[in-house]
Design an enzyme around this catalytic site. Structure first.
Site, short mmCIF file in Angstrom:
data_model
loop_
_atom_site.label_atom_id
_atom_site.label_comp_id
_atom_site.label_asym_id
_atom_site.label_seq_id
_atom_site.Cartn_x
_atom_site.Cartn_y
_atom_site.Cartn_z
N GLU A 132 -19.37 21.64 11.94
CA GLU A 132 -18.16 22.90 11.62
C GLU A 132 -17.90 24.06 11.84
OE1 GLU A 132 -15.87 22.12 14.15
OE2 GLU A 132 -15.64 19.77 13.69
N SER A 137 10.13 -28.29 -18.37
CA SER A 137 9.87 -28.63 -19.70
C SER A 137 8.98 -26.98 -20.39
CB SER A 137 8.77 -29.44 -20.00
OG SER A 137 9.37 -30.55 -19.28
#
Length: 690
Positions: free
Chosen positions: A82, A342
């Site tokens: 770029e 339990s």
């Protein structure tokens, strides 16, 4: 042609004028860097790894880029493709502009724009629809301004945060996650090349919609890198044969329920850091999904794994799939009140050990009983007769647990849970009753894990913590004594693993609520505690659903696959012993209902009461001078002789017919003293020896 050439010349002249006037314009019209598009909120784990990300306020996925953690090869390719003079120019590349002007003059159309990365960033922060010389001039002016304000690294970061990558994806992190399912820390050569090519024409090159165009653009990047010597020719050839991503992947959504809660707590915060470990979280979520499929339709699974020493939660799975509508996955079952079955029995037994009412080999009756109208039954409707306390807990027998709860008192059980920061929910208007020992109170998985964290941490409870930076309280609450927690762990470690599961050296307990609605399993080693809930979010019954058959296998699988490593259970502390039946004091060989020993005749004397030392006393034994500890005088009122004294659960050598005795401790610290009379009645005090 002549008009085009004149236009190009005018562009260069305009550039010169713009540079000359930049100082004045820079102050009057600064670049709108502070008005950049909103970022996506993130939730990360303890190491900064992404757990969940949300779309930004404008509906786009836009994540902050960090140039220091990006793949170096990707950055090298981006700059080379770029803006190859990026590191040396001041925002504008005169050579690139001259080349663009010449190509425009020669071809009569724009062949290359000559834009630098700084100019592209200017276009992203101040987007304009038209393509004209005026627009180009504005970009040039803004690029020069940007270069005066930001470093090169900051310019790259801003660009890679805002660059478009197709659809509503902006920024290299969002693109890497969507197209490759990973952060851009270590991209393959093929992936890096595609991400370099996409921003130039993001919609036309979307790999999910235009795979051929995406491949062609990627290959052009690779070819230019090879030609420029950035990448070796052989690597380019291999990368060109790699497949293009065929579909867009969903964004990460680990710990989705907890992430939602973090955002609700602070909606303005952009980055939320949790104490979770993403690797552990991902593995437990996979276990939950697989287990739910085995359990059948509409069944969900929740799990919490915590460090018992610090309270830090390493993973919290709220359901078998956040986006699974068939299993009501949006409901976080880790914080919903359900019957714990339990699972509270270990606390009951722990209180009985603290009081000196029983030891592991004490015999206890498992036969039908009537406790002021309450008649508990065992889960399988069968009774074992006389069993040891150890067997009663390991077999999870209901009647022995209620006998012990009747002796220690349900109010005391509730008080211990509240002391630990856990608040069970009782039916409206009801006081604590014996039914809470078998699940007659509402409790969350989060609360249950916090309670068991106390068992794993030698009786000390630290609140569960989720947010990074939160501090654990300096003085944790005590749910049980060290000696009682060791006795419980010693018994629970002997419970047989579920079918097919290996022995992991963990202590664990299961539970099943009435009507097969909830299945529980909670286990711990010497450091970590893991809780599992299985059931339907709507509270419906699941025939055959039990803690041992449904939740326990998930517990063992999750412990094995979590990756946390197993820590051995702690050794017995001073005063904690497991005596054989023949070595037990006579009064501890059998437990009778309401704490009374099985002796003929009801006692007429008042129950024993320890007169000295009093509850909570701090006793100086002269240890600070290095001398041997002085004997501690013991005195009781009431009770029937003979008397048996226990220090931290260990009987003293002899019984006493008198109401005075003495005990020589072996060191400093907290100790529990218990006296038991001939009728089996007991009294206890806790003292601190200094």
């Amino acid at each position: 042609m002549r008009r085009t050439a004149l236009g190009a010349a005018a562009l260069l002249v305009t550039l010169a004028i713009g540079v000359f006037a930049l100082d004045r314009l820079d102050k009057a019209y600064p670049p709108p860097l502070a008005d950049a598009a909103p970022l996506s909120p993130e939730v990360v784990d303890r190491d900064g790894a992404l757990l969940r990300v949300y779309a930004a306020a404008d509906g786009r996925w836009r994540l902050q880029a960090d140039v220091d953690t990006l793949d170096p090869q990707f950055l090298e390719m981006l700059v080379a493709y770029e803006d190859r003079r990026f590191w040396s120019h001041s925002g504008v590349d005169p050579l690139a502009l001259a080349r663009a002007a010449f190509q425009l003059a020669a071809n009569g159309r724009i062949v290359s724009g000559g834009s630098t990365l700084s100019m592209q960033l200017a276009r992203l922060v101040e987007p304009r629809g038209e393509r004209s010389f005026a627009a180009k001039f504005r970009q040039i002016a803004r690029a020069l301004q940007i270069e005066r304000r930001l470093s090169k690294g900051e310019i790259l970061e801003r660009y890679l945060t805002l660059a478009p990558y197709g659809g509503n994806l902006e920024g290299v992190r969002a693109a890497s996650l969507a197209w490759f399912g990973k952060e851009p820390h270590k991209l393959s050569l093929s992936e890096a090349a595609l991400l370099v090519a996409l921003p130039q024409s993001p919609e036309a090159r979307r790999p999910d919609r235009h795979p051929q165009a995406a491949k062609a653009a990627r290959d052009r990047v690779l070819a230019r890198m090879a030609k420029g010597g950035v990448i070796a020719e052989g690597e380019v050839t291999r990368a060109a044969h790699a497949a293009i991503a065929a579909e867009r992947r969903p964004m990460p959504a680990y710990a989705a329920h907890l992430a939602d809660a973090a955002r609700r707590a602070d909606p303005e915060k952009r980055r939320h850091r949790l104490l979770l470990d993403r690797g552990v979280q991902a593995r437990l979520e996979a276990v939950a999904r697989e287990a739910a499929r085995r359990q059948g339709a509409r069944v969900s699974v929740a799990m919490i794994l915590a460090d018992a020493r610090t309270g830090a939660v390493l993973a919290r799975v709220g359901s078998a799939g956040y986006f699974n509508a068939a299993r009501a996955g949006w409901i976080d079952m880790s914080v919903v009140q359900r019957s714990p079955g339990s699972t509270l029995k270990p606390l009951i037994y722990g209180l009985a050990f603290e009081e000196g009412l029983v030891m592991q080999e004490t015999m206890i009756e498992d036969r039908p009983g009537n406790f002021s109208g309450y008649r508990p039954k065992n889960f399988d409707m069968e009774y074992q007769g006389d069993v040891t306390v150890r067997e009663a807990l390991q077999m999870s027998l209901n009647v022995p647990a209620i006998r012990l709860l009747d002796a220690v008192g349900p109010a005391r059980l509730m008080a211990r849970m509240r002391r630990a920061g856990v608040h069970p929910v009782l039916p409206p208007g009801e006081a604590p009753g014996l039914a809470i020992g078998l699940g007659g109170a509402g409790l969350t998985l989060e609360g249950l894990v916090q309670l068991y964290a106390g068992l794993a941490n030698r009786g000390k409870v630290r609140p569960l913590r989720y947010a990074a930076g939160s501090e654990a309280p300096p003085d944790p609450a005590t749910v049980l004594t060290r000696q009682a927690t060791w006795q419980i762990a010693d018994m629970l470690a002997g419970v047989v693993p579920p079918g097919g599961a290996p022995r992991l050296g963990i202590a664990y307990k299961t539970g099943t609520s009435y009507g097969y609605r909830d299945a529980w399993a909670v286990g711990y080693d010497g450091r970590h505690v893991l809780g599992v809930w299985v059931g339907r979010p709507d509270g419906g019954s699941v025939p055959g659903l039990t803690g041992y058959l449904a939740a326990a296998p998930i517990l063992f699988e999750a412990f094995s696959r979590s990756g946390v490593g197993l820590t051995p259970l702690p050794r017995a502390p001073a005063g904690a012993v497991r005596l054989a039946a023949q070595d037990l004091p006579f009064s501890l060989r059998r437990f009778a209902s309401s704490g009374r020993a099985a002796v003929a005749g009801a006692p007429t004397e008042p129950a024993p009461e320890i007169a000295f030392p009093p509850e909570g006393a701090r006793v100086d034994l002269g240890l600070s001078q290095g001398a041997r500890a002085m004997p501690l005088a013991l005195k009781i009122n009431g009770g029937r002789a003979p008397f048996r004294w226990l220090a931290n659960g260990e009987p003293l050598p002899e019984t006493h017919r008198r109401r005075t005795a003495s005990w020589t401790p072996d060191g400093r610290g907290s100790s529990t003293l218990t006296v038991i009379d001939a009728a089996g009645r007991s009294a206890s005090v806790r003292v601190v020896l200094e």
